[in-house]
Design an enzyme around this catalytic site. Structure first.
Site, PDB file in Angstrom:
ATOM      1  N   GLY A 169     -26.456 -36.995 -10.126  1.00 40.01           N
ATOM      2  CA  GLY A 169     -27.560 -37.760  -9.527  1.00 40.01           C
ATOM      3  C   GLY A 169     -28.306 -36.965  -8.469  1.00 40.01           C
ATOM      4  N   GLY A 170     -28.472 -37.581  -7.301  1.00 41.95           N
ATOM      5  CA  GLY A 170     -29.211 -36.936  -6.223  1.00 41.95           C
ATOM      6  C   GLY A 170     -28.595 -35.618  -5.792  1.00 41.95           C
ATOM      7  N   GLY A 404     -50.425  -7.006 -23.800  1.00 40.18           N
ATOM      8  CA  GLY A 404     -50.585  -7.952 -22.698  1.00 40.18           C
ATOM      9  C   GLY A 404     -49.511  -7.787 -21.650  1.00 40.18           C
ATOM     10  N   ALA A 405     -48.332  -7.345 -22.084  1.00 40.27           N
ATOM     11  CA  ALA A 405     -47.232  -7.184 -21.130  1.00 40.27           C
ATOM     12  C   ALA A 405     -47.561  -6.104 -20.098  1.00 40.27           C
ATOM     13  CB  ALA A 405     -45.945  -6.857 -21.872  1.00 40.27           C
TER      14      ALA A 405
HETATM   15  C1  HXC Z   1     -19.307 -44.286  -4.585  1.00 37.91           C
HETATM   16  C2  HXC Z   1     -18.045 -42.631  -5.537  1.00 37.91           C
HETATM   17  C3  HXC Z   1     -19.200 -42.120  -6.185  1.00 37.91           C
HETATM   18  C4  HXC Z   1     -20.438 -42.769  -5.965  1.00 37.91           C
HETATM   19  C5  HXC Z   1     -17.509 -40.897  -6.733  1.00 37.91           C
HETATM   20  N1  HXC Z   1     -17.045 -41.834  -5.918  1.00 37.91           N
HETATM   21  N2  HXC Z   1     -18.828 -41.031  -6.911  1.00 37.91           N
HETATM   22  N3  HXC Z   1     -18.113 -43.708  -4.759  1.00 37.91           N
HETATM   23  N4  HXC Z   1     -20.448 -43.852  -5.156  1.00 37.91           N
HETATM   24  N5  HXC Z   1     -21.563 -42.308  -6.506  1.00 37.91           N
HETATM   25  C6  HXC Z   1     -15.667 -42.017  -5.487  1.00 37.91           C
HETATM   26  C7  HXC Z   1     -14.758 -42.473  -6.612  1.00 37.91           C
HETATM   27  O1  HXC Z   1     -14.804 -43.877  -6.722  1.00 37.91           O
HETATM   28  C8  HXC Z   1     -13.408 -41.970  -6.122  1.00 37.91           C
HETATM   29  O2  HXC Z   1     -12.921 -42.866  -5.147  1.00 37.91           O
HETATM   30  C9  HXC Z   1     -13.756 -40.689  -5.422  1.00 37.91           C
HETATM   31  O3  HXC Z   1     -15.136 -40.762  -5.110  1.00 37.91           O
HETATM   32  C10 HXC Z   1     -13.518 -39.472  -6.289  1.00 37.91           C
HETATM   33  O4  HXC Z   1     -14.166 -39.676  -7.531  1.00 37.91           O
HETATM   34  P1  HXC Z   1     -13.419 -39.451  -8.928  1.00 37.91           P
HETATM   35  O5  HXC Z   1     -14.236 -40.125  -9.955  1.00 37.91           O
HETATM   36  O6  HXC Z   1     -11.977 -39.861  -8.801  1.00 37.91           O
HETATM   37  O7  HXC Z   1     -13.489 -37.877  -9.069  1.00 37.91           O
HETATM   38  P2  HXC Z   1     -13.751 -37.009 -10.361  1.00 37.91           P
HETATM   39  O8  HXC Z   1     -12.909 -37.499 -11.496  1.00 37.91           O
HETATM   40  O9  HXC Z   1     -13.591 -35.605  -9.924  1.00 37.91           O
HETATM   41  O10 HXC Z   1     -15.261 -37.271 -10.784  1.00 37.91           O
HETATM   42  C11 HXC Z   1     -16.319 -36.943  -9.891  1.00 37.91           C
HETATM   43  C12 HXC Z   1     -17.668 -37.488 -10.425  1.00 37.91           C
HETATM   44  C13 HXC Z   1     -17.477 -39.010 -10.732  1.00 37.91           C
HETATM   45  C14 HXC Z   1     -18.034 -36.742 -11.718  1.00 37.91           C
HETATM   46  C15 HXC Z   1     -18.705 -37.214  -9.361  1.00 37.91           C
HETATM   47  O11 HXC Z   1     -16.911 -39.641  -9.597  1.00 37.91           O
HETATM   48  C16 HXC Z   1     -18.769 -39.686 -11.042  1.00 37.91           C
HETATM   49  O12 HXC Z   1     -19.252 -39.600 -12.171  1.00 37.91           O
HETATM   50  N6  HXC Z   1     -19.299 -40.406 -10.074  1.00 37.91           N
HETATM   51  C17 HXC Z   1     -20.503 -41.220 -10.260  1.00 37.91           C
HETATM   52  C18 HXC Z   1     -21.714 -40.354 -10.444  1.00 37.91           C
HETATM   53  C19 HXC Z   1     -22.984 -41.150 -10.457  1.00 37.91           C
HETATM   54  O13 HXC Z   1     -23.356 -41.704 -11.509  1.00 37.91           O
HETATM   55  N7  HXC Z   1     -23.638 -41.265  -9.285  1.00 37.91           N
HETATM   56  C20 HXC Z   1     -24.829 -42.036  -9.090  1.00 37.91           C
HETATM   57  C21 HXC Z   1     -25.980 -41.152  -9.430  1.00 37.91           C
HETATM   58  S1  HXC Z   1     -27.539 -41.933  -9.196  1.00 37.91           S
HETATM   59  P3  HXC Z   1     -11.365 -43.197  -5.001  1.00 37.91           P
HETATM   60  O14 HXC Z   1     -11.293 -44.139  -3.861  1.00 37.91           O
HETATM   61  O15 HXC Z   1     -10.949 -43.788  -6.311  1.00 37.91           O
HETATM   62  O16 HXC Z   1     -10.711 -41.879  -4.741  1.00 37.91           O
HETATM   63  C22 HXC Z   1     -28.226 -41.084  -7.938  1.00 37.91           C
HETATM   64  C23 HXC Z   1     -29.636 -41.502  -7.676  1.00 37.91           C
HETATM   65  C24 HXC Z   1     -30.406 -40.489  -6.887  1.00 37.91           C
HETATM   66  O17 HXC Z   1     -27.634 -40.279  -7.329  1.00 37.91           O
HETATM   67  C25 HXC Z   1     -31.799 -40.300  -7.393  1.00 37.91           C
HETATM   68  C26 HXC Z   1     -31.907 -39.211  -8.442  1.00 37.91           C
HETATM   69  C27 HXC Z   1     -33.324 -38.854  -8.805  1.00 37.91           C
END
Ligand code: HXC
Length: 510
Positions: A169-170, A404-405
């Site tokens: 994401g961000g 051209g290059a």
């Molecule tokens: C809240 C989060 C989180 C999130 C991870 N955690 N991402 N909590 N918001 N976005 C927390 C998990 O719940 C977990 O908590 C701890 O962090 C570690 O994550 P894991 O999943 O256990 O780790 P891992 O298996 O290594 O995976 C990491 C990861 C995955 C690939 C980053 O966590 C993931 O896919 N997260 C979500 C990504 C996502 O979709 N984000 C939103 C994007 S939208 P606990 O307590 O269980 O340890 C965005 C919008 C911005 O960003 C604008 C863009 C243009």
């Protein structure tokens, strides 16, 4: 009073623990360092000053009021790298996966504002899962504010992103708007959405590594500029990179003492070019022999290897090097190489870094794959970037400069300041064989005649002197004296002043 100071220390110790010892241990087991350990390695010893150590999030959704951690998942502040001020933020994966809340975003934007106001570089260390899901639109808004500052700072202060964990994401979009992205092999990933979402939406099964690992982003997507073996190597290389970069777009490049004489002659360069024009040689060898102390920081070394880009120094001052690599695809310009070099040239121009271009290019790569992929527009990016750049531009043609290059690769016609050629240069519309076969198509089935035509074209155009007669080449130089000549040219150009006409901004063919 002592009680109060003890209380402060207790609070600090608590904040330094981030998400707790178990999660810190888990980082280490994965081969990753913590945010604070990374900053310690990145910055000069004892120079880091942390801001906002006690900031907490204010979310009350989903029981979040019970899970507050001081610092809220990002360590921010400033310090020095080899004595120069640098701002830094490092995501703390031990705190809710380094995810971004509104408070967390404000910590980052405070540092971005300081970096921009004080005109110093900013380094972001990413190990984080994007917007904190529990915060909803507050987190999205927080990212928007980070993104807006990325754009404001672009071209004013260098912005560097180091990806050191799974990022989504961000935490990939903000890096994408910075100048350079570096990754760590096997522990860092970048994707807009992770493998689970990919499976749900497209039914594709893919590992994190294959979706967004360092190999993917340094060789296929070109999102990342380089990858390192581990956190330590990556951080030490960032310190090395910062020594090449100016603090801002007006500070001028850093000047480091150099023990390498600008007059150094390298006689091995006189025999670098093979007798057979179709045989390759290693352009990297030339670069290492010409620049100060063979110190070359290559950018995108694993992508579009037919062109080499990177930073070096001449007489202690940073230059950007752009060079065709005859070892890969004969050094041809294709879409990937054009985009790679265009972005690099634009970075150099933003930050007043002189560009040294070394040319051995047989032309643009023909074919449907290239044409369908937009070669015209991608090639135009490089042409546009070189033509627009007002920094000192020194060009050396070692062998082929065809079609051209020739124009594109910082030729005199698009603003090259000093254009040298080696006596082995061949500056022509195309190679002798191709030219003769087009001009004398009717003689194609007479091998003797066509060979004579090829020889005639070769003798007339396969040299630098036709271009030199017209002043398109300022001087035909002895290869062994290349370092001396380029150093002299760069010195002469130190006072260069050119201004493009006023415009809001240009319309580069994106
Ligand atoms: C809240 C989060 C989180 C999130 C991870 N955690 N991402 N909590 N918001 N976005 C927390 C998990 O719940 C977990 O908590 C701890 O962090 C570690 O994550 P894991 O999943 O256990 O780790 P891992 O298996 O290594 O995976 C990491 C990861 C995955 C690939 C980053 O966590 C993931 O896919 N997260 C979500 C990504 C996502 O979709 N984000 C939103 C994007 S939208 P606990 O307590 O269980 O340890 C965005 C919008 C911005 O960003 C604008 C863009 C243009």
């Amino acid at each position: 009073m002592k009680d109060i100071i003890d209380e402060l220390e207790l609070r600090r110790d608590n904040a330094r623990l981030g998400g707790g010892q178990a999660r810190i241990d888990s980082q280490h087991v994965k081969g990753k360092l913590t945010a604070r350990e990374r900053i310690e390695l990145l910055m000069d010893e004892n120079s880091f000053e942390e801001f906002d150590m006690f900031v907490e999030h204010r979310c009350t959704e989903f029981g979040m009021e019970k899970t507050k951690v001081p610092g809220d998942g990002v360590v921010t502040g400033w310090g020095t790298i080899n004595g120069r001020v640098v701002y830094v933020f490092a995501k703390d994966f031990t705190v809710m996966g380094g995810s971004l809340s509104q408070s967390h975003a404000r910590k980052i934007t405070k540092i971005q504002d300081l970096a921009l106001r004080n005109r110093a570089p900013i380094i972001g260390v990413f190990d984080a899962g994007g917007a904190r899901i529990q915060e909803g639109v507050d987190a999205l808004g927080g990212y928007g504010e980070v993104f807006a500052r990325n754009v404001q700072a672009s071209g004013v202060v260098p912005q560097i992103s180091v990806i050191m964990g799974p990022c989504a994401g961000g935490d990939v979009y903000s890096p994408a708007m910075t100048d350079f992205i570096f990754m760590v092999k096997d522990t860092s990933y970048m994707f807009v959405t992770g493998p689970d979402v990919v499976k749900t939406v497209t039914n594709e099964t893919v590992t994190a590594e294959d979706l967004g690992g360092a190999r993917v982003h340094t060789t296929k997507s070109s999102i990342a500029d380089r990858a390192y073996e581990n956190d330590l190597e990556a951080l030490l290389q960032m310190r090395r990179l910062m020594d090449f970069l100016p603090s801002n777009n007006k500070s001028g490049v850093p000047e480091l003492p150099s023990g390498d004489s600008p007059d150094r002659i390298d006689t091995s360069l006189d025999t670098l070019i093979p007798d057979n024009p179709n045989k390759p040689y290693d352009m990297r060898e030339l670069i290492l022999k010409v620049v100060d102390e063979a110190d070359f920081f290559e950018i995108q070394e694993a992508y579009a290897k037919n062109i080499i880009t990177g930073f070096a120094r001449m007489e202690g001052r940073t230059v950007g090097i752009v060079a065709n690599q005859p070892m890969v695809l004969a050094g041809v310009l294709d879409s990937d190489a054009s985009r790679k070099a265009a972005r690099f040239v634009r970075f150099c121009d933003c930050f007043d870094i002189p560009i040294v271009t070394v040319v051995d290019v047989p032309g643009f790569l023909p074919g449907t794959a290239q044409e369908y992929g937009g070669l015209i527009k991608h090639g135009a990016k490089l042409l546009f970037a070189f033509a627009q750049a007002t920094v000192p531009k020194v060009t050396v043609i070692t062998r082929k400069a065809y079609g051209g290059a020739y124009d594109v690769m910082s030729s005199k016609h698009i603003g090259g300041d000093v254009n040298y050629a080696w006596p082995t240069a061949e500056i022509a519309v195309m190679g002798a064989k191709g030219a003769a076969e087009i001009l004398y198509r009717s003689e194609l089935n007479d091998p003797v005649k066509i060979k004579a035509r090829i020889d005639e074209y070769q003798a007339r155009f396969a040299n630098p002197f036709v271009a030199a007669e017209r002043g398109y080449i300022d001087e035909v130089i002895t290869p062994s004296a290349t370092r001396k000549r380029v150093c002299r040219a760069l010195n002469m150009l130190r006072t260069k002043q050119v201004e493009n006409p006023w415009k809001k901004h240009d319309n580069i063919p994106l």
